[in-house]
Motif scaffolding. Structure first.
Motif, mmCIF file in Angstrom:
data_model
loop_
_atom_site.group_PDB
_atom_site.id
_atom_site.type_symbol
_atom_site.label_atom_id
_atom_site.label_comp_id
_atom_site.label_asym_id
_atom_site.label_seq_id
_atom_site.Cartn_x
_atom_site.Cartn_y
_atom_site.Cartn_z
ATOM 1 N N VAL A 67 0.857 -1.194 0.000
ATOM 2 C CA VAL A 67 0.000 0.000 0.000
ATOM 3 C C VAL A 67 0.891 1.241 0.000
ATOM 4 N N VAL A 68 0.509 2.238 -0.801
ATOM 5 C CA VAL A 68 1.155 3.557 -0.683
ATOM 6 C C VAL A 68 0.218 4.465 0.102
ATOM 7 N N CYS A 69 0.774 5.130 1.120
ATOM 8 C CA CYS A 69 0.000 6.081 1.921
ATOM 9 C C CYS A 69 0.584 7.456 1.596
ATOM 10 N N ARG A 108 -1.152 -1.653 -6.136
ATOM 11 C CA ARG A 108 -2.546 -1.435 -6.514
ATOM 12 C C ARG A 108 -3.408 -0.852 -5.390
ATOM 13 N N ARG A 109 -2.765 -0.373 -4.334
ATOM 14 C CA ARG A 109 -3.553 0.211 -3.230
ATOM 15 C C ARG A 109 -2.982 1.565 -2.840
ATOM 16 N N LEU A 110 -3.855 2.569 -2.805
ATOM 17 C CA LEU A 110 -3.435 3.917 -2.414
ATOM 18 C C LEU A 110 -4.349 4.444 -1.309
ATOM 19 N N VAL A 111 -3.735 4.952 -0.256
ATOM 20 C CA VAL A 111 -4.455 5.755 0.734
ATOM 21 C C VAL A 111 -4.002 7.188 0.509
ATOM 22 N N LEU A 112 -4.947 8.078 0.229
ATOM 23 C CA LEU A 112 -4.625 9.441 -0.182
ATOM 24 C C LEU A 112 -5.076 10.435 0.883
ATOM 25 N N VAL A 197 -8.490 3.065 -4.264
ATOM 26 C CA VAL A 197 -8.068 4.295 -3.590
ATOM 27 C C VAL A 197 -8.997 4.581 -2.412
ATOM 28 N N THR A 198 -8.414 4.874 -1.270
ATOM 29 C CA THR A 198 -9.178 5.352 -0.126
ATOM 30 C C THR A 198 -8.707 6.775 0.147
ATOM 31 N N ALA A 199 -9.594 7.742 -0.086
ATOM 32 C CA ALA A 199 -9.232 9.159 0.120
ATOM 33 C C ALA A 199 -9.756 9.597 1.487
ATOM 34 N N ALA A 258 -7.518 2.543 7.026
ATOM 35 C CA ALA A 258 -7.588 2.567 5.557
ATOM 36 C C ALA A 258 -6.545 1.624 4.962
ATOM 37 N N VAL A 259 -5.344 1.626 5.528
ATOM 38 C CA VAL A 259 -4.278 0.738 5.036
ATOM 39 C C VAL A 259 -4.710 -0.720 5.190
#
Ligand code: UD1
Length: 343
Positions: A67-69, A108-112, A197-199, A258-259
């Motif tokens: 995951v990218v945060c 393939r996972r982003l927390v924004l 994406v979780t914003a 979120a992560v």
């Protein structure tokens, strides 16, 4: 999980790094350590000093990341229009480069980190004419000390209601425009690649490690810095502006949830808030009272770009993320009065 955290040296990023590490996640920290946010700093152990705009050049760090945060951003309201390229460069181009690098690396996972500023004004209701969307408050009204938004039909003051995540987006500053763009780039990326994406739309985040009083700082840090100098907090308008102040440790917990989200969908945005609205006048009084400082002064001054009330609905985050804040403003704001600020 192995998490790449951008902005890992920042106010919120540092708290997120701690929360992730405490839960046993492996954190790869990236931060540009911009002098305007961090002063002239030497390299930090455990932080890769890198620019998100160059993400395609350092994308080997993304290998094996789950995951990218993405917390890195130029924040605040912006001071002059000459700041526009700053926001567009770091926030928009930076996010676009990061998304392209994530795709190349198969992440393939982003927390924004997003913001309540994407809404512009909050939600308003006229007792007679129902829900309304007021435009920017006229300078003449502000000058005359009329601070409440008025119903376009009957000119009566509008009451506020809490903002759900499906409210229309209405960015009113360079920073707000860049946050909306980040959400849209991320959503388009998710749609094109099958990623998720979780914003997190942060409301007014405060707490230990908050940057000091700069033209880009939020009001809690400004009041806190005034009190430290022995001066009264200067409350703009009539002090009745309503916001939701959420503690940085709660914002970090929201990132953790979120992560760790099991089945994220393509794009979902969540308000990250305490769920307990306060007025700016109350924030000033809570801070001043906690240090027995000078009584806040309500100045009647105004900033043209300010919105009147923004109050969040915490419901979607509670249901979808399992996140509810644990630190109420009544507890967290007085404690913040004596907490250390960033250099
Ligand atoms: C703030 C941030 C915004 C962020 C959002 C959510 C800034 C400048 N704004 O928006 O970027 O996305 O929180 O975290 O960082 N005020 C005073 N006295 C002062 C300064 C401000 O009374 O000395 C008042 C303002 O008029 C306003 C309120 O405090 O009504 C809040 O101001 P501020 O914290 O700057 O901005 P927000 O609009 O809440």
């Amino acid at each position: 999980m192995r998490v790449l955290l951008t902005g890992s040296a920042g106010f919120i990023g540092s708290a997120v790094a701690r929360a992730l590490a405490e839960r046993g996640h492996e954190v790869v920290g990236v931060d540009l350590l911009l002098p305007q946010a961090h002063g002239e700093t030497s390299p930090r152990p455990g932080t890769h000093r890198l620019d998100v705009r160059d993400a395609l050049a350092w994308s080997e760090l993304l290998t094996g990341i789950d995951v990218v945060c993405h917390q890195a951003a130029v924040v605040g309201a912006g001071v002059t229009v000459s700041d526009l390229p700053l926001y567009a460069g770091h926030n928009d181009l930076g996010t676009a480069a990061l998304l392209a690098a994530m795709h190349a690396a198969g992440v393939r996972r982003l927390v924004l980190a997003s913001s309540m500023v994407v809404y512009g004004e909050g939600r308003y209701v006229c007792p007679e004419h129902g829900e309304q969307r007021p435009g920017a408050r006229p300078a003449a009204a502000l000058e005359a000390g009329v601070f409440e938004n008025a119903c376009p039909s009957c000119r009566q003051p509008l009451g506020w209601a809490s903002v759900p995540e499906d409210a229309p987006l209405d960015p009113r500053s360079a920073y707000a425009a860049s946050k909306v763009a980040q959400e849209h780039y991320a959503s388009a990326w998710a749609r094109a690649t099958g990623a998720a994406v979780t914003a997190l739309r942060y409301h007014n985040v405060y707490g230990p490690g908050m940057p000091r009083d700069t033209p880009y700082a939020g009001v809690a840090a400004i009041f806190r810095s005034s009190l430290e100098r022995g001066e009264a907090p200067r409350v703009f308008e009539d002090g009745g502006q309503v916001r939701d102040f959420v503690h940085v440790d709660d914002a970090a917990t929201a990132n953790l949830r979120a992560v760790e989200l099991a089945d994220p969908v393509a794009f979902t945005a969540y308000n990250i808030c305490s769920g307990t609205p306060v007025t700016i006048g109350e924030v000033a009084s809570l801070l001043a009272g906690a240090v027995r400082g000078p009584v806040p002064v309500v100045t009647g001054q105004y900033r043209l770009g300010d919105v009147r009330h923004v109050v969040a609905s915490p419901d979607r985050a509670r249901i979808g993320l399992g996140f509810s804040a644990t630190i109420t403003p009544a507890r967290g704001i007085p404690a913040f009065a004596t907490a250390p600020l960033r250099g």
